[in-house]
Scaffold this motif. Structure first.
Motif, short mmCIF file in Angstrom:
data_model
loop_
_atom_site.label_atom_id
_atom_site.label_comp_id
_atom_site.label_asym_id
_atom_site.label_seq_id
_atom_site.Cartn_x
_atom_site.Cartn_y
_atom_site.Cartn_z
N ALA A 1 -29.57 47.61 16.11
CA ALA A 1 -30.45 47.39 17.26
C ALA A 1 -29.70 46.32 18.08
N LYS A 2 -29.29 45.30 17.38
CA LYS A 2 -28.81 44.05 18.22
C LYS A 2 -27.41 44.45 18.74
N ALA A 3 -26.61 45.14 18.03
CA ALA A 3 -25.40 45.51 18.70
C ALA A 3 -25.64 46.49 19.99
N ALA A 4 -27.02 47.32 19.84
CA ALA A 4 -27.10 48.22 21.30
C ALA A 4 -27.59 47.37 22.20
N ILE A 5 -28.49 46.41 21.95
CA ILE A 5 -28.83 45.31 23.00
C ILE A 5 -27.86 44.61 23.62
N GLU A 6 -26.95 44.03 22.90
CA GLU A 6 -25.70 43.38 23.39
C GLU A 6 -25.04 44.02 24.18
N ALA A 7 -24.66 45.47 23.76
CA ALA A 7 -23.84 46.26 24.53
C ALA A 7 -24.55 46.60 25.95
N LEU A 8 -25.64 46.48 26.17
CA LEU A 8 -26.41 46.61 27.36
C LEU A 8 -26.33 45.42 28.15
N GLY A 9 -25.85 44.27 27.52
CA GLY A 9 -25.49 43.11 28.44
C GLY A 9 -26.68 41.92 28.34
N TYR A 10 -27.48 42.19 27.18
CA TYR A 10 -28.57 41.11 27.23
C TYR A 10 -28.30 40.32 25.92
N GLY A 11 -28.77 38.97 25.67
CA GLY A 11 -28.25 38.24 24.78
C GLY A 11 -28.74 36.61 25.19
N PRO A 12 -28.71 35.88 24.45
CA PRO A 12 -28.16 36.14 22.85
C PRO A 12 -29.39 37.04 22.27
N VAL A 13 -28.94 37.65 21.20
CA VAL A 13 -29.97 38.57 20.44
C VAL A 13 -30.06 37.62 19.17
N LEU A 14 -31.28 37.24 18.68
CA LEU A 14 -31.51 36.60 17.50
C LEU A 14 -32.49 37.19 16.72
N LEU A 15 -31.83 37.54 15.44
CA LEU A 15 -32.50 38.10 14.30
C LEU A 15 -33.51 37.15 13.39
N THR A 16 -34.53 36.71 14.00
CA THR A 16 -35.40 35.66 13.28
C THR A 16 -36.65 35.89 13.70
N ARG A 17 -37.40 34.82 12.86
CA ARG A 17 -38.84 34.80 13.38
C ARG A 17 -38.95 34.05 14.81
N LEU A 18 -40.10 34.45 15.62
CA LEU A 18 -40.42 34.05 16.84
C LEU A 18 -39.99 32.34 16.76
N ALA A 19 -40.91 31.73 16.05
CA ALA A 19 -41.03 30.23 16.14
C ALA A 19 -39.57 29.74 15.69
N ALA A 20 -38.78 30.38 14.84
CA ALA A 20 -37.52 29.74 14.67
C ALA A 20 -36.49 30.03 16.01
N SER A 21 -37.05 30.58 16.86
CA SER A 21 -36.00 31.03 18.20
C SER A 21 -36.27 29.74 19.09
N ARG A 22 -36.97 28.70 18.76
CA ARG A 22 -37.14 27.89 19.64
C ARG A 22 -35.93 27.23 20.33
N GLY A 23 -35.55 26.73 21.51
CA GLY A 23 -34.46 26.26 21.94
C GLY A 23 -33.64 27.47 22.77
N HIS A 24 -34.16 28.59 22.45
CA HIS A 24 -33.47 29.51 23.13
C HIS A 24 -34.52 30.44 24.10
N ASP A 25 -34.58 29.65 25.35
CA ASP A 25 -35.80 30.27 26.32
C ASP A 25 -35.36 31.57 26.86
N ASP A 26 -34.19 31.65 26.94
CA ASP A 26 -33.65 33.10 27.69
C ASP A 26 -32.82 33.91 26.47
N ALA A 27 -33.76 34.71 25.64
CA ALA A 27 -33.19 35.16 24.51
C ALA A 27 -33.90 36.64 24.01
#
Length: 132
Positions: free
Chosen positions: A9-35
């Motif tokens: 799924a990460k590869a499919a999303i990145e192929a569409l031009g979105y990112g960064p794609v994070l495989l993590t808990r939502l709370a652990a994604s702090r500091g990535h406001d556009d992800a």
């Protein structure tokens, strides 16, 4: 070997031009406001066959984070449409892929105080895991 549906799924999303794609808990994604955050969700749809293989409805949550409310919502709807019916075949052969379908429509998640806007939806990938 664990099924690598999240990596597909990460590869499919990145192929569409979105990112960064994070495989993590939502709370652990702090500091990535556009992800985009991917998380596995509980699966209740599993069938074991006589030969030991399992057919599993693997559900993933896709969370779009952005500092723009309109962009978070728009990207969530765009990604939901693109992943509905997408090919999420295993990059390593850890499972057989049958289909991917939209499981829940995009919806807003209440953001943390002062945090980015959050929109989420879920995709269900039907996969087959060989006995092993």
């Amino acid at each position: 070997m664990a099924p690598d549906v999240m990596e597909a799924a990460k590869a499919a999303i990145e192929a569409l031009g979105y990112g960064p794609v994070l495989l993590t808990r939502l709370a652990a994604s702090r500091g990535h406001d556009d992800a985009v955050v991917l998380r596995p969700m509980p699966t209740a749809d599993a069938v074991r066959h006589m030969d030991g293989t399992r057919r599993v409805g693997y559900v993933l949550q896709v969370i779009v984070k952005d500092t723009s409310e309109a962009k978070a919502m728009g990207d969530a709807y765009d990604l939901a449409g693109a992943l509905d019916g997408a090919d999420l075949s295993s990059p390593t052969g850890s499972y057989g892929f049958t289909s991917a379908a939209l499981y829940t429509e995009p919806q807003e998640i209440t953001p943390p105080e002062g945090g980015p806007y959050l929109w989420e939806f879920r995709i269900k990938a039907t996969i087959t895991i060989e006995k092993g």
